[in-house]
Design a protein around this motif. Sequence first.
Motif, PDB file in Angstrom:
ATOM      1  N   GLY A   1       6.584  20.691  72.567  1.00  0.00           N
ATOM      2  CA  GLY A   1       7.458  21.380  73.501  1.00  0.00           C
ATOM      3  C   GLY A   1       8.932  21.172  73.231  1.00  0.00           C
ATOM      4  N   HIS A   2       9.730  22.060  73.808  1.00  0.00           N
ATOM      5  CA  HIS A   2      11.186  21.961  73.769  1.00  0.00           C
ATOM      6  C   HIS A   2      11.703  22.393  75.136  1.00  0.00           C
ATOM      7  N   TYR A   3      12.605  21.605  75.701  1.00  0.00           N
ATOM      8  CA  TYR A   3      13.158  21.926  77.015  1.00  0.00           C
ATOM      9  C   TYR A   3      14.599  22.371  76.864  1.00  0.00           C
TER      10      TYR A   3
ATOM     11  N   ASP B   1       5.082  22.927  65.954  1.00  0.00           N
ATOM     12  CA  ASP B   1       5.951  21.789  65.658  1.00  0.00           C
ATOM     13  C   ASP B   1       7.241  21.965  66.447  1.00  0.00           C
ATOM     14  N   LYS B   2       8.096  20.951  66.371  1.00  0.00           N
ATOM     15  CA  LYS B   2       9.310  20.978  67.180  1.00  0.00           C
ATOM     16  C   LYS B   2      10.243  22.110  66.762  1.00  0.00           C
ATOM     17  N   LEU B   3      10.398  22.335  65.456  1.00  0.00           N
ATOM     18  CA  LEU B   3      11.278  23.409  65.003  1.00  0.00           C
ATOM     19  C   LEU B   3      10.814  24.745  65.558  1.00  0.00           C
TER      20      LEU B   3
ATOM     21  N   ALA C   1      12.626  13.327  65.021  1.00  0.00           N
ATOM     22  CA  ALA C   1      12.689  12.037  65.707  1.00  0.00           C
ATOM     23  C   ALA C   1      13.928  11.979  66.584  1.00  0.00           C
ATOM     24  N   VAL C   2      13.802  11.308  67.718  1.00  0.00           N
ATOM     25  CA  VAL C   2      14.933  11.039  68.594  1.00  0.00           C
ATOM     26  C   VAL C   2      14.958   9.547  68.894  1.00  0.00           C
TER      27      VAL C   2
ATOM     28  N   ALA D   1      10.891  11.275  75.880  1.00  0.00           N
ATOM     29  CA  ALA D   1       9.880  11.866  75.005  1.00  0.00           C
ATOM     30  C   ALA D   1       9.410  13.206  75.557  1.00  0.00           C
ATOM     31  N   SER D   2       9.237  13.268  76.879  1.00  0.00           N
ATOM     32  CA  SER D   2       8.785  14.518  77.499  1.00  0.00           C
ATOM     33  C   SER D   2       9.830  15.608  77.377  1.00  0.00           C
ATOM     34  N   LEU D   3      11.101  15.251  77.548  1.00  0.00           N
ATOM     35  CA  LEU D   3      12.160  16.252  77.453  1.00  0.00           C
ATOM     36  C   LEU D   3      12.393  16.686  76.006  1.00  0.00           C
ATOM     37  N   ALA D   4      12.205  15.761  75.063  1.00  0.00           N
ATOM     38  CA  ALA D   4      12.449  16.083  73.658  1.00  0.00           C
ATOM     39  C   ALA D   4      11.299  16.859  73.031  1.00  0.00           C
ATOM     40  N   PHE D   5      10.061  16.460  73.338  1.00  0.00           N
ATOM     41  CA  PHE D   5       8.908  17.013  72.622  1.00  0.00           C
ATOM     42  C   PHE D   5       7.799  17.517  73.535  1.00  0.00           C
TER      43      PHE D   5
END
Length: 688
Positions: free
Chosen positions: A267-269, A370-372, A479-480, A499-503
């Motif tokens: 995910g992405h927020y 994926d994140k991208l 990675a963050v 982690a939830s907000l980033a991914f």
Amino acid sequence: MTASPSSSARSTDDPVSSLIARSNALGADRRNTNFAGGNTSAKGRIPDPVTGELTDVLWVKGSGGHLGTLVPEGLAVLRLDRLRALTRVYPGVEREDEMVSAFDYCLHGRPSAAPSIDTAMHGLVEAAHIDHLHPDSGIALATAADGEALTKQCFGDRVAWVGWRRPGFQLGLDIAAVREANPTAIGVILGGHGITAWGDTSAECEANSLEIIRTAESFLAEHGRSEPFGPQVPGFEALPDRERWDRAAALAPVIRGLVSTDARQVGHYMDAPAVLDFCSRAELSRLAALGTSCPDHFLRTKVRPMVLDLPGNAPLEAVVARLRELHQDYRRAYEDYYRRYAGADSPPMRGADPAIVLVPGVGMFSYGADKLTARVAGEFYVNAINVMRGAEAVSAYDPIDEAEKFRIEYWELEEAKLRRAPAPAPMAGRVALVTGAGSGIGKAIAERLAREGACVVVADLDADSASAVAAGIGGPDAAVAVTADVTDAAAVQSAVDAASLAFGGVDLVVNNAGLSISKSLVDTTEQDWDLQHDVMAKGSFLVSRAAAKTMIAQSMGGDIVYISSKNAVFAGPNNVAYGAAKADQAHQVRLLAAELGAHGIRVNGVNPDGVVQGSGIFANGWGSQRAAVYGVPEAELGEFYAQRTLLKREVLPENVAAAVFALTGGSLSHTTGLHIPVDAGVAAAFLR
């Protein structure tokens, strides 16, 4: 209105260099085109490597890639005479997809990038340089109900109109005909799609592209009404920052679990002002239901988003319950959409879950493999919001119809692209949180999990170390970094929320944070005891508790791994506080495995011995203390540990990381409650 080309595009007469410079300049500004969207080209003459004769060729951005980072290797190179000769064998619009494979027979020289579906547009139009872009302002005119008339009003005869046609060979023929019929035009607006501009030089082409984009922007600003999305709905306005982020962190795992029904998603927020404003307006439901229009948009955002119809500050339980209902409704509607338009030769349905979820007051959650992909999907929906705003400001938003969207979404050419994609890495789509990841074992684990495809949250008490590790892994799409004191419940929750907000959530937690003080029993103070138990026993409990809540909310299972120690089962001198804390961790593995198995969460442990190299613990005094206990120089401690093992090998951080991957990478899917020794063989620490 005219715009000056960049100096980089004016600086060279070499067609490839000027094409790359122009592409990079245009792609660097998202007002000009979306990420990985659009394509550019140049025509020129080069010697044939066999005959030496000058040959007309086309350099065009290949399939995939991003204009902002385009390099020469990303260009397809084709012989222009062969490409244009395809018009003689063109079988018509019903069979135009066959022409894409024919492009391969037009390639010139060494293997190049794969020609894209838009190659015909660039080859057939009589212009030395061509840009095809997806600017928000241009698409706003292209999707307006009276777009053709607005284009005439905005540009006069300087820009022509081409009605909607799916990208392909026929569209290239259409634009070529319009170009021939309008010799003074600098480009076209493509109905429902974007813009195409041309020029005799690279600099002129870039200037014409920018003129179309900026003129459209000015036209929309000057002629548009102030509130194209209607009035703000009371209660649907953006929540205050802290409240909004807390609500987003609480909802992200729930939504991620829902949209991963068919396939695991990252995910992405996003809570950009444009998103929050759109979600607060009276026309939200109507416009969202119309979906996006530009093919580049809806291929990533799906035909339409899922929209929560409650205020963002409604009771959390009510919001979660409503999201579950809406998700089921969305899946049914998407399945109906597929059945409505699918034919006997259509590719199978790829999944019925939404890629975009809009939550009034909170923002947008976007998803991908994926994140991208997840981030770009969200960025594309912001483009779509801008398009809708522009179209509604001067007319009415009127995207291409649903049947056309289906033809593109389930286009065999798109399906072929998906088939060519490399197989996903073993941990693709998973989100890992590693504590104590700023150095040593934790750093090695974070790096290994990222190499295997996981998104990683690098948590450490040392913010600089965490940031350095995250940057080395590859930046925010991989990675963050978070600063986390594992002894503080609030700090731990913040790390899991990050982690939830980033991914989108958490799938894997590695309890690695630790420290050690080597003292005899009589010299061990209460503070020594409390510190080691706070960090390792209490810290692991706090991290596991917070992570388990998120994993349970996701309903996707998960993994918790404890980096314990051989000292959890081996009694050595001057080690009472550390050994007891590690024994506590070891039994937490068993207790949590028994409790969390019902949720599909596996809990396992790794028991290393004496990892000296790169260790923050050993570097901070533990090494010198243990060397003194064993009567060896500190520099020889690693070799000392190796010689007391059965295999006579030193244990390295990457050995521990390999064990974590073995436990979580999929091969041991039915294993929980296990401790794996990574000690090169210490008989006294054999598990019994």
